[in-house]
Design an enzyme around this catalytic site. Structure first.
Site, PDB file in Angstrom:
ATOM      1  N   SER A 192       0.790  -1.238   0.000  1.00  0.00           N
ATOM      2  CA  SER A 192       0.000   0.000   0.000  1.00  0.00           C
ATOM      3  C   SER A 192       0.816   1.279   0.000  1.00  0.00           C
ATOM      4  CB  SER A 192      -0.960   0.008   1.193  1.00  0.00           C
ATOM      5  OG  SER A 192      -2.006  -0.903   0.980  1.00  0.00           O
ATOM      6  N   LYS A 241      -0.006   3.689  -2.682  1.00  0.00           N
ATOM      7  CA  LYS A 241      -1.055   4.711  -2.617  1.00  0.00           C
ATOM      8  C   LYS A 241      -0.497   6.134  -2.562  1.00  0.00           C
ATOM      9  CE  LYS A 241      -4.549   1.672  -0.593  1.00  0.00           C
ATOM     10  NZ  LYS A 241      -4.034   0.465   0.048  1.00  0.00           N
ATOM     11  N   SER A 261      -5.832   3.494   4.501  1.00  0.00           N
ATOM     12  CA  SER A 261      -5.320   2.632   3.431  1.00  0.00           C
ATOM     13  C   SER A 261      -6.416   1.795   2.784  1.00  0.00           C
ATOM     14  CB  SER A 261      -4.204   1.715   3.966  1.00  0.00           C
ATOM     15  OG  SER A 261      -3.367   1.298   2.918  1.00  0.00           O
TER      16      SER A 261
END
EC number: 3.4.21.-
Length: 292
Positions: A45, A48, A102
């Site tokens: 993640s 992101k 997230s």
């Protein structure tokens, strides 16, 4: 079942899975300490951060809204979302859900919300990486669920430094907890990084990442100067969320950063409930689906 699990894992890309990290002085643009900092690994993640940058640079509609649909479902790891389906949600709220908690579905929706196709969005993520000199980096999705999203600590220094130019990223990185307005619902979410969630350090840039293939990752730049320098710690493939937190704290303190009010890390037993991405539940769900 065990053979099926091994088969699934064999399909994942092969990387040297050992911790790699860099402690970086963003004021004087120099490495303070590192280990295997050019090692290429899945970043989960942490992806992101690039998703946020590309969305903010390509979205031309300040009143952008989009609904979470079946198209945004996690078909890789089986993770879920707190966000309601088929209800238009402000893109600003989705950005908040993605960077603070997230949320993978929010990341997928944002890749459709900038006026270009999802495929074009991913292409722009890779183009931006190349533009920043992140030559060891590749993106295959906007959430980081794919283990083919790869980078190195030194490449991520470049992304972290670039992210310092985005006021939205800096603001959302430092939210310990917040609410998401989704239609008539108001959802409470907490930051996936314990150092921010428990207000141990203030963050200028902050993004966790975890899938089984990547281990526990973190890009963190301290908000306050440490002995006249802005210091960041970027680490990949930590052995646990708790170790990731303690490792980052120890490196920040080693180079002059001070925990807020002398705070220490406590209550690590419940860390898993805040972790993003690929968890054991998602893994077991995937195995069960493929075993039928």
């Amino acid at each position: 079942m065990f053979k099926k699990a091994l088969f699934i894992l064999s399909l994942c890309p092969s990387f040297a899975l050992a911790q790699s990290y860099v402690v970086y002085d963003f004021t004087h643009n120099r490495v303070l300490e590192s280990h295997a900092s050019d090692s290429i690994q899945p970043i989960a993640s942490v992806t992101k951060l690039m998703t946020a940058n590309v969305f903010l640079e390509n979205n031309k509609n300040p009143n952008c809204r989009i609904a979470i649909t079946k198209e945004d479902t996690d078909r890789i790891k089986g993770t879920g979302t707190k966000l309601p389906k088929n209800i238009p949600i402000s893109c600003n709220e989705l950005l908040k859900a993605m960077l603070v908690h997230s949320d993978n579905y929010a990341a997928h929706a944002l890749s459709r919300a900038a006026g270009i196709s999802r495929r074009q969005f991913i292409k722009k993520m890779n183009e931006k990486a190349h533009q920043l000199g992140m030559y060891s980096t590749r993106f295959h999705d906007s959430s980081g669920l794919s283990s083919y999203n790869i980078s190195s600590p030194m490449d991520l220094v470049k992304l972290a430094k670039y992210s310092l130019n985005k006021s939205d990223i800096k603001r959302l990185s430092n939210l310990s907890a917040t609410y998401i307005q989704a239609g008539k619902q108001k959802l409470y979410i907490k930051n996936t990084n314990k150092l921010v969630r428990d207000e141990i350090f203030d963050a200028a840039v902050n993004k966790t990442g975890y899938i089984q293939e990547s281990g526990y990752n973190l890009v963190f730049i301290n908000k306050h100067r440490c002995k006249n320098a802005t210091i960041g710690v970027i680490s990949l493939n930590n052995t646990s969320s708790a170790y990731r937190s303690s490792f980052t704290k120890s490196k920040l303190e080693k180079f002059g950063c001070t925990a807020l009010n002398g705070r220490t890390i406590r209550d690590v037993a419940g860390e898993a409930q805040y972790e993003d991405g690929y968890d054991e539940v998602g893994f077991n769900t995937l195995i069960q689906k493929l075993s039928k």
